[in-house]
Structures are given as structure tokens and as C-alpha cells.
Design a protein around this motif. Sequence first.
Motif, PDB file in Angstrom:
ATOM      1  N   VAL A 182       0.812  -1.211   0.000  1.00 38.66           N
ATOM      2  CA  VAL A 182       0.000   0.000   0.000  1.00 38.66           C
ATOM      3  C   VAL A 182       0.848   1.265   0.000  1.00 38.66           C
ATOM      4  O   VAL A 182       0.347   2.359   0.221  1.00 38.66           O
ATOM      5  CB  VAL A 182      -0.997   0.018   1.178  1.00 38.66           C
ATOM      6  CG1 VAL A 182      -1.950  -1.162   1.089  1.00 38.66           C
ATOM      7  CG2 VAL A 182      -0.297   0.060   2.526  1.00 38.66           C
ATOM      8  N   GLY A 183       2.141   1.125  -0.243  1.00 35.04           N
ATOM      9  CA  GLY A 183       2.980   2.294  -0.479  1.00 35.04           C
ATOM     10  C   GLY A 183       3.549   2.983   0.740  1.00 35.04           C
ATOM     11  O   GLY A 183       4.165   4.039   0.609  1.00 35.04           O
ATOM     12  N   SER A 184       3.371   2.412   1.922  1.00 34.19           N
ATOM     13  CA  SER A 184       3.860   3.044   3.143  1.00 34.19           C
ATOM     14  C   SER A 184       5.006   2.241   3.737  1.00 34.19           C
ATOM     15  O   SER A 184       4.939   1.014   3.805  1.00 34.19           O
ATOM     16  CB  SER A 184       2.735   3.157   4.179  1.00 34.19           C
ATOM     17  OG  SER A 184       3.213   3.703   5.382  1.00 34.19           O
ATOM     18  N   ARG A 185       6.041   2.946   4.211  1.00 34.19           N
ATOM     19  CA  ARG A 185       7.207   2.273   4.783  1.00 34.19           C
ATOM     20  C   ARG A 185       6.840   1.391   5.968  1.00 34.19           C
ATOM     21  O   ARG A 185       7.453   0.345   6.193  1.00 34.19           O
ATOM     22  CB  ARG A 185       8.244   3.317   5.221  1.00 34.19           C
ATOM     23  CG  ARG A 185       9.531   2.728   5.789  1.00 34.19           C
ATOM     24  CD  ARG A 185      10.473   3.811   6.279  1.00 34.19           C
ATOM     25  NE  ARG A 185       9.876   4.595   7.357  1.00 34.19           N
ATOM     26  CZ  ARG A 185       9.978   5.924   7.464  1.00 34.19           C
ATOM     27  NH1 ARG A 185      10.637   6.613   6.559  1.00 34.19           N
ATOM     28  NH2 ARG A 185       9.405   6.550   8.471  1.00 34.19           N
ATOM     29  N   PHE A 186       5.840   1.804   6.768  1.00 36.19           N
ATOM     30  CA  PHE A 186       5.542   1.021   7.962  1.00 36.19           C
ATOM     31  C   PHE A 186       4.497  -0.068   7.744  1.00 36.19           C
ATOM     32  O   PHE A 186       4.028  -0.675   8.695  1.00 36.19           O
ATOM     33  CB  PHE A 186       5.189   1.901   9.179  1.00 36.19           C
ATOM     34  CG  PHE A 186       4.295   3.088   8.940  1.00 36.19           C
ATOM     35  CD1 PHE A 186       2.969   2.932   8.614  1.00 36.19           C
ATOM     36  CD2 PHE A 186       4.794   4.374   9.094  1.00 36.19           C
ATOM     37  CE1 PHE A 186       2.138   4.022   8.438  1.00 36.19           C
ATOM     38  CE2 PHE A 186       3.974   5.481   8.928  1.00 36.19           C
ATOM     39  CZ  PHE A 186       2.635   5.302   8.593  1.00 36.19           C
ATOM     40  N   TYR A 187       4.147  -0.339   6.500  1.00 41.23           N
ATOM     41  CA  TYR A 187       3.369  -1.531   6.166  1.00 41.23           C
ATOM     42  C   TYR A 187       4.371  -2.650   5.936  1.00 41.23           C
ATOM     43  O   TYR A 187       5.288  -2.508   5.132  1.00 41.23           O
ATOM     44  CB  TYR A 187       2.540  -1.265   4.916  1.00 41.23           C
ATOM     45  CG  TYR A 187       1.267  -2.043   4.815  1.00 41.23           C
ATOM     46  CD1 TYR A 187       0.312  -2.007   5.826  1.00 41.23           C
ATOM     47  CD2 TYR A 187       0.993  -2.803   3.680  1.00 41.23           C
ATOM     48  CE1 TYR A 187      -0.875  -2.703   5.714  1.00 41.23           C
ATOM     49  CE2 TYR A 187      -0.197  -3.499   3.560  1.00 41.23           C
ATOM     50  CZ  TYR A 187      -1.131  -3.444   4.575  1.00 41.23           C
ATOM     51  OH  TYR A 187      -2.312  -4.142   4.456  1.00 41.23           O
ATOM     52  N   THR A 188       4.226  -3.786   6.590  1.00 45.65           N
ATOM     53  CA  THR A 188       5.347  -4.710   6.774  1.00 45.65           C
ATOM     54  C   THR A 188       5.712  -5.565   5.557  1.00 45.65           C
ATOM     55  O   THR A 188       6.769  -6.203   5.544  1.00 45.65           O
ATOM     56  CB  THR A 188       5.070  -5.663   7.950  1.00 45.65           C
ATOM     57  OG1 THR A 188       3.898  -6.440   7.680  1.00 45.65           O
ATOM     58  CG2 THR A 188       4.879  -4.878   9.237  1.00 45.65           C
ATOM     59  N   SER A 205      13.296  -0.985  12.411  1.00 41.05           N
ATOM     60  CA  SER A 205      12.554  -2.053  13.089  1.00 41.05           C
ATOM     61  C   SER A 205      11.764  -2.807  12.033  1.00 41.05           C
ATOM     62  O   SER A 205      11.930  -2.570  10.830  1.00 41.05           O
ATOM     63  CB  SER A 205      11.588  -1.465  14.132  1.00 41.05           C
ATOM     64  OG  SER A 205      10.498  -0.813  13.491  1.00 41.05           O
ATOM     65  N   GLY A 206      10.860  -3.672  12.459  1.00 41.91           N
ATOM     66  CA  GLY A 206      10.018  -4.405  11.523  1.00 41.91           C
ATOM     67  C   GLY A 206       9.051  -3.530  10.759  1.00 41.91           C
ATOM     68  O   GLY A 206       8.483  -3.956   9.749  1.00 41.91           O
ATOM     69  N   VAL A 207       8.849  -2.276  11.215  1.00 44.46           N
ATOM     70  CA  VAL A 207       7.989  -1.346  10.482  1.00 44.46           C
ATOM     71  C   VAL A 207       8.818  -0.302   9.731  1.00 44.46           C
ATOM     72  O   VAL A 207       8.305   0.742   9.352  1.00 44.46           O
ATOM     73  CB  VAL A 207       6.959  -0.655  11.417  1.00 44.46           C
ATOM     74  CG1 VAL A 207       5.967  -1.662  11.937  1.00 44.46           C
ATOM     75  CG2 VAL A 207       7.658   0.067  12.569  1.00 44.46           C
ATOM     76  N   GLY A 208      10.070  -0.617   9.500  1.00 36.38           N
ATOM     77  CA  GLY A 208      10.963   0.268   8.747  1.00 36.38           C
ATOM     78  C   GLY A 208      12.375  -0.231   8.875  1.00 36.38           C
ATOM     79  O   GLY A 208      13.149   0.286   9.683  1.00 36.38           O
ATOM     80  N   ALA A 209      12.738  -1.226   8.064  1.00 28.45           N
ATOM     81  CA  ALA A 209      14.012  -1.914   8.262  1.00 28.45           C
ATOM     82  C   ALA A 209      15.197  -1.221   7.602  1.00 28.45           C
ATOM     83  O   ALA A 209      16.339  -1.475   7.980  1.00 28.45           O
ATOM     84  CB  ALA A 209      13.913  -3.352   7.735  1.00 28.45           C
ATOM     85  N   GLU A 210      14.926  -0.349   6.632  1.00 26.82           N
ATOM     86  CA  GLU A 210      16.014   0.288   5.903  1.00 26.82           C
ATOM     87  C   GLU A 210      15.638   1.724   5.565  1.00 26.82           C
ATOM     88  O   GLU A 210      14.509   2.171   5.795  1.00 26.82           O
ATOM     89  CB  GLU A 210      16.318  -0.483   4.608  1.00 26.82           C
ATOM     90  CG  GLU A 210      16.781  -1.923   4.802  1.00 26.82           C
ATOM     91  CD  GLU A 210      18.216  -2.046   5.311  1.00 26.82           C
ATOM     92  OE1 GLU A 210      18.934  -1.028   5.311  1.00 26.82           O
ATOM     93  OE2 GLU A 210      18.598  -3.169   5.677  1.00 26.82           O
ATOM     94  N   LYS A 229       9.670   5.159  15.631  1.00 27.62           N
ATOM     95  CA  LYS A 229       9.890   4.031  14.712  1.00 27.62           C
ATOM     96  C   LYS A 229       9.065   4.209  13.447  1.00 27.62           C
ATOM     97  O   LYS A 229       9.490   3.840  12.349  1.00 27.62           O
ATOM     98  CB  LYS A 229       9.554   2.720  15.408  1.00 27.62           C
ATOM     99  CG  LYS A 229      10.396   2.423  16.646  1.00 27.62           C
ATOM    100  CD  LYS A 229      10.008   1.071  17.244  1.00 27.62           C
ATOM    101  CE  LYS A 229      10.792   0.784  18.524  1.00 27.62           C
ATOM    102  NZ  LYS A 229      10.350   1.623  19.663  1.00 27.62           N
ATOM    103  N   LEU A 230       7.864   4.770  13.584  1.00 22.70           N
ATOM    104  CA  LEU A 230       7.018   4.987  12.416  1.00 22.70           C
ATOM    105  C   LEU A 230       7.564   6.084  11.509  1.00 22.70           C
ATOM    106  O   LEU A 230       7.517   5.968  10.277  1.00 22.70           O
ATOM    107  CB  LEU A 230       5.595   5.346  12.859  1.00 22.70           C
ATOM    108  CG  LEU A 230       4.813   4.254  13.599  1.00 22.70           C
ATOM    109  CD1 LEU A 230       3.469   4.795  14.071  1.00 22.70           C
ATOM    110  CD2 LEU A 230       4.620   3.022  12.728  1.00 22.70           C
TER     111      LEU A 230
END
Length: 435
Positions: A148-154, A197-202, A386-387
Motif C-alpha cells: 500500500v505504499g507506506s514504509r511502515f506496512y510490513t 525495526s520491523g515497520v521500517g528496516a532500511e 519508529k514509524l
Amino acid sequence: MSTPSRRLFMAGAGGTAVAATAGAVPAVAHGRPGGRRVRTGADIAAASGWSTLRGQKVGVITNPTGVTADLRSIVDVMHESGQVDVVGVFGPEHGFRGTAQAGESEGTSVDPRTGITVYDAYGAGPDALTTMFRTAGVETVVFDIQDVGSRFYTYIWTMYTGMRAAHRVGARFVVLDRPNPIGGVARGPMMTEKYTSGVGAEAVVQAHGMTVGEVARYANRHFMDEDEGGRLADLDVVECTGWRRDMLHADTGLHWVMPSPNMPTADTALLYPGTGMFEGTNLSEGRGTTRPFELVGAPYVDHRWAERLERADVPGVLFREAYFTPTFSKHSGAVCGGVQVHITDAAKVDPIRVGVEMLVALRALYPDFAWRQDSWDTARPYWIDKLTGSTRLREMVTAGSSAREVMEAWRSELADFERRRQPVLLYPGPRRAGR
């Protein structure tokens, strides 16, 4: 719109061009009359009789969004075709068949429809996923999930973990590409290393403006050397046809299949990179309602929030005073005052601005507003960091900065990201950065 009977879909780094001919999957007529109809990478590959996967032991990372034009799971279609040797399916957050809620998965089991082992890949790091690939005997990894185009979508981070594991076992990696439902414009702040984190690894921006195929190419170019000591030698992207960067989901003619239980509509996805930030506050982000990420509120919020937001005159949206009672998650069973965000012109919506304007107004109006703190991470206790990728947004909003000041703070890093992603983009159309 007529569809060519034959085309080449181009490979990514280290791959080759593969011919696709008309096959068994029907061309489903859908979308607006006279509108553009997009064909996904899954449809292109299926139309070729899965020629790009024949003769290989295939592991598939997918979920309920991995469907062909007739809305059938690619795993079911592959299995029934007899052309693909699927040796394992790897389920992300919410699971392969989509039975699990946010932050949950389905576990490892045998799929009753196909008899294929489904491995629980949610939360699995590269070591664990490498073990799963070796256990299954995977030679080629296929990724097909609607992002869906968002970094914090896993899901993009599940894909990147799969890329790292594929590199370790020497497997080929194939992305069956799908349109980015919120378009091709990059927006928002950059992730910093301290807050990965898992909602933004890079290091990508909050709304990356890429398809999953483009994200894979970007990750292979910018992250794999450091993380794995080398890039994938065989990364192929089966491209969509008919998609442009200025198209939203409604322009594609594709059906919306919910990528997760709290992403019910394409409007939800369009707002999510902004309103998803409310997961990092003490407000309900609408989980436990029928309009998650569109309804936002808390017991302490009243009519003043909607009134202040309407004065902000945010393009493409209206803010309606709303009251709701979540059935689960934050403030479950309590009446919450707040707003419903109504989209009036999807082409004008900047979801990051929507979220920032909402946060700034809240901080100014309500002393009870607070940032969510996580006791399990004492070194980085604020989920909003983190988000959003750093402490900056939280600190600026807390200090009383305006929405414009907050968004100006990341202009240069967004422009730098825009330059870095140019070589990996596959689709035509506007490529300018947002805010």
C-alpha cells in the motif's frame, strides 16, 4: 483498450527478458468504461503458462492479494496448472490465507486445498527464512503481495528478508509486480539507522512511491551489499502493463482485495501513510471500527478538533466531527470523539500532510494528548519514532511547530531519496517528490 497478444516482460538486475504469450487466465473486463486497464505481473506470468518458473522448485511469498484477474490465488492457479513445482508457501503478517489480525500470523501448517506446506514467515529474520528455504528445497522465490505504499506496512520488509535469504541459498528471486495504489510520488521523512525495526528496516521515506518490484530493485542496489556482502545475481521483475506513476488504484480497473483486515478500501490505503502515525499516539486510529485510519479519536477529544482542521484547508479532504466506539484495540468499548477524514479529491491528497496537520492541531488543543510509549523498548520507547524514522517529528510537534515547519524539515532528504531511486524506476509518468 486492446491488449497485445504477445509482449516481453523485462527482468531486473541480473535477469533476462522472458516472452509471455496468451494463456489460460481470462482477461477480465472491469473498471470504469473506457478507463485504462492494468494487467499485473501475476496475469502476465500466468498468461505465459508460468514459463518463467518451469523446471524450478518454487517457494511463494504471498497472501490473499496475490491473485490473478479472476481473483484466484496464484498458488492455487500454479498448483492446478501442473506447470509449477511449488515446494513451499511463506506467509507474512496476517498469513497466507489472511485469517490473522494485525501483529499475528497463521503458523506453519499444510494448506488443505493444495497440500503444500505453508511456513510462518512473519517476523522471521534472514537466518530463520534461510532455514525455511533450505528445508523446502527452494530454487526460485516468487513474491506477489499488494503493498500500500507506506514504509511502515510490513510486506516490503518481508520481501527484503526473502531477498536476503534467497541470496544466502543461491536462489533466484522473482517479483510479480502490482501497481502502487497511492501512486508513484515519494513523500515524507527518511528512516534513520537508530530507529529501524520491523515497520521500517532500511532507509526509505515514509511513502516510498514505488511498486514492490521497484522497491526490490532499490533494495538490491542500495542495501544488499552492506547487509549480505553482495547483490542478488538473479532478480527478475515481471512488470505490470498499463500502469503510470500518476495513477491511483481507482484508475487501474483492478479489484481491491484487502491486503490486511484493517485496510478495507483503497481510500484507507491513500490516507494510511499519514493517519497510520496515530498508532504512535494515545488516540484510536480506528481499529475496531469499519473505517480504520479514516476514523481517529479518543474519549478526551471534542468538536474543536474538526473545526480547527477545517480551518487548515487541507487539499483533497474534509474533516467531519465524528463519534465512535472501537470494538477492540485502543479505547475498546469507550465512546471516542474525533474526526472522520473524507476524501473529496484523491488526486490532491498528500497523506503525510493530512497526518501532520491532525497531530499539530491535537497537540495545540488537548493536554491529554500523549505519545504512545512501549515498555519493551526502553532505549527507544516512543512508537512514533519508529514509524517516522527519528525523534524529529515527535519533538517538533511537542515543541509547537506548525505543520509547514514540520514538513519542511525533511525536504532535503526527500529530494536525495528521489535522486537515488530514479535508476530503479520501471514505469512512466510524473516522478517528482512530494513533501
